[in-house]
Design a protein around this motif. Sequence first.
Motif, short mmCIF file in Angstrom:
data_model
loop_
_atom_site.label_atom_id
_atom_site.label_comp_id
_atom_site.label_asym_id
_atom_site.label_seq_id
_atom_site.Cartn_x
_atom_site.Cartn_y
_atom_site.Cartn_z
N ASN A 1 -51.09 -56.09 39.87
CA ASN A 1 -50.41 -55.64 38.65
C ASN A 1 -49.31 -54.63 39.00
OD1 ASN A 1 -50.45 -55.29 35.53
ND2 ASN A 1 -50.62 -53.21 36.30
N ASN A 2 -49.62 -53.70 39.90
CA ASN A 2 -48.62 -52.70 40.31
C ASN A 2 -47.48 -53.34 41.09
OD1 ASN A 2 -50.27 -50.85 39.12
ND2 ASN A 2 -50.61 -49.61 40.94
N LEU A 3 -47.79 -54.36 41.89
CA LEU A 3 -46.75 -55.06 42.65
C LEU A 3 -45.71 -55.66 41.71
CD1 LEU A 3 -45.59 -56.30 45.26
CD2 LEU A 3 -47.18 -58.21 44.94
N ILE A 4 -46.17 -56.34 40.68
CA ILE A 4 -45.25 -56.95 39.72
C ILE A 4 -44.45 -55.89 38.98
CG2 ILE A 4 -45.09 -58.42 37.68
CD1 ILE A 4 -45.95 -59.85 40.29
N ALA A 5 -45.13 -54.80 38.59
CA ALA A 5 -44.46 -53.72 37.86
C ALA A 5 -43.39 -53.05 38.73
CB ALA A 5 -45.48 -52.69 37.39
N VAL A 6 -43.73 -52.79 39.99
CA VAL A 6 -42.78 -52.14 40.91
C VAL A 6 -41.58 -53.06 41.17
CG1 VAL A 6 -42.45 -51.43 43.31
CG2 VAL A 6 -44.42 -50.61 42.02
N ALA A 7 -41.85 -54.34 41.37
CA ALA A 7 -40.75 -55.29 41.58
C ALA A 7 -39.80 -55.32 40.39
CB ALA A 7 -41.32 -56.69 41.84
N ALA A 8 -40.36 -55.27 39.19
CA ALA A 8 -39.53 -55.26 37.98
C ALA A 8 -38.70 -53.99 37.91
CB ALA A 8 -40.41 -55.38 36.75
N MET A 9 -39.30 -52.85 38.27
CA MET A 9 -38.57 -51.58 38.25
C MET A 9 -37.42 -51.59 39.26
SD MET A 9 -41.58 -48.73 37.95
CE MET A 9 -42.82 -48.83 36.66
N ILE A 10 -37.69 -52.07 40.47
CA ILE A 10 -36.65 -52.11 41.50
C ILE A 10 -35.51 -53.03 41.06
CG2 ILE A 10 -36.15 -52.88 43.86
CD1 ILE A 10 -38.97 -52.00 44.63
#
Length: 225
Positions: free
Chosen positions: A212-221
């Motif tokens: 879940n954090n991986l997807i969220a971080v990718a979206a933020m970047i």
Amino acid sequence: MQIKQQPVSYWNFGWVLIMIVVTSVVQIPLNFMAHGTTLQRGLWAAGYLVGFAVAIALGAWIFQRVHPVHWQRLTREDWQLMVKGYVFIIVTEIILNVVNNVFFGETSTKNNTLIADIMGHSTLTLVMLSLTAVLASPFLEELTFRGILVGGCFPAKMFWVPVIASGVIFSLVHQSDNIISWLVYALMGGTFAYIYRKTDKLQTTIILHGFNNLIAVAAMIATLR
């Protein structure tokens, strides 16, 4: 990881409070990584990583103390429950984000906005925060809010009370500025706790939280660029 429930001690809530403080303290070096000489920023980054390593080791030690565990492989049913849990988290988050935008004019939770802001300070903070968000924070937070809280503070026969308590406390530490943002994290934390109680394997929620954090971080970047 199959859990053998030990006699519950309500002093274990003290361990939870200690871990919540530790979880906050390890983030402090992020405030200093964008300033100073290259050496100074490197030292802060090293301290940041060491802090997470120590915090995770402490959490694992407390987890073993409140109830011994022995590892078991994930089953097909475990993976299916994890997928269902993730779908539930995404669907509810999309719905609540729309409601949040309509009623409060916010397109993201305050916590995510703060994380994105820190990521934008420098390349070093971007890299460090991305790494820990995906590879370290899931271990630290799942040990705290699921392993120690749910597994160590409530009897094994109790289901919904620890699930709700885990969701509420998990959300309280994520700096929400309105009820909708608060619900996003409460439902997320509650879902993790539900899966943990159903499977009795902490690695289910560590993996799910990390993804879940991986997807969220990718979206933020993606938005930063």
